[in-house]
Design a protein around this motif. Structure first.
Motif, PDB file in Angstrom:
ATOM      1  N   ASP A  19       0.277  -0.951  -2.818  1.00 58.41           N
ATOM      2  CA  ASP A  19       0.940   0.343  -2.707  1.00 58.41           C
ATOM      3  C   ASP A  19       1.790   0.308  -1.441  1.00 58.41           C
ATOM      4  OD1 ASP A  19       1.745   2.958  -2.477  1.00 58.41           O
ATOM      5  OD2 ASP A  19      -0.279   3.806  -2.514  1.00 58.41           O
ATOM      6  N   ARG A  21       3.590   2.437  -0.119  1.00 56.73           N
ATOM      7  CA  ARG A  21       3.668   3.656   0.677  1.00 56.73           C
ATOM      8  C   ARG A  21       2.806   3.515   1.929  1.00 56.73           C
ATOM      9  NH1 ARG A  21       1.987   7.827  -3.892  1.00 56.73           N
ATOM     10  NH2 ARG A  21       0.564   6.093  -4.221  1.00 56.73           N
ATOM     11  N   ASN A  49       5.197  -4.764  -4.541  1.00 55.02           N
ATOM     12  CA  ASN A  49       4.723  -3.667  -5.377  1.00 55.02           C
ATOM     13  C   ASN A  49       4.471  -4.173  -6.797  1.00 55.02           C
ATOM     14  OD1 ASN A  49       7.421  -3.985  -6.125  1.00 55.02           O
ATOM     15  ND2 ASN A  49       7.762  -1.803  -6.390  1.00 55.02           N
TER      16      ASN A  49
END
Length: 125
Positions: A19, A21, A49
């Motif tokens: 992830d 983020r 990703n």
């Protein structure tokens, strides 16, 4: 791009999708968990990703973490077929550079070259 590292830098790739983020601390924890290496070592830790159209590279310089991030507008990064059977793998700088430039290395092979033998370690008992 990624220049300035000598031959002593090691590059650890986290093969399972990450992830992206996650920030510095989350990626450092993932690097330690997946590769079993110290993220403060100064080596590069590579994360992709799920779609493999984005990559983050985390490394520690002398005073803190640095993060390099690339998003492809078209296409995806290709890893070798053997990469999907493990959690992490180690690359060298030419491999990383070629993959970031869009070269698929799955059908390629490296020609044999001279490499300096490792020094022998003798133990005293």
């Amino acid at each position: 791009m990624l220049t300035g590292w000598g031959r002593t830098v090691r590059i650890f790739v986290c093969v399972p999708p990450t992830d992206l983020r996650r920030g510095f601390d989350g990626l450092a924890a993932t690097a330690q968990t997946v590769t079993h290496q110290d993220p403060l070592s100064g080596h590069l830790f590579v994360f992709f990703n799920r779609r493999r159209d984005r990559v983050k590279i985390l490394y520690w310089d002398t005073s803190g973490y640095c993060l390099w991030y690339k998003r492809l507008e078209a296409g995806h990064f290709s890893l070798s077929g053997s990469a999907h059977n493990r959690d992490s793998m180690e690359w060298d700088l030419p491999q990383l550079t070629l993959i970031l430039e869009g070269i698929d290395l799955s059908d390629s092979h490296r020609q044999r070259r001279y490499s300096r033998p490792e020094p022998r370690v003798t133990s005293r008992t």
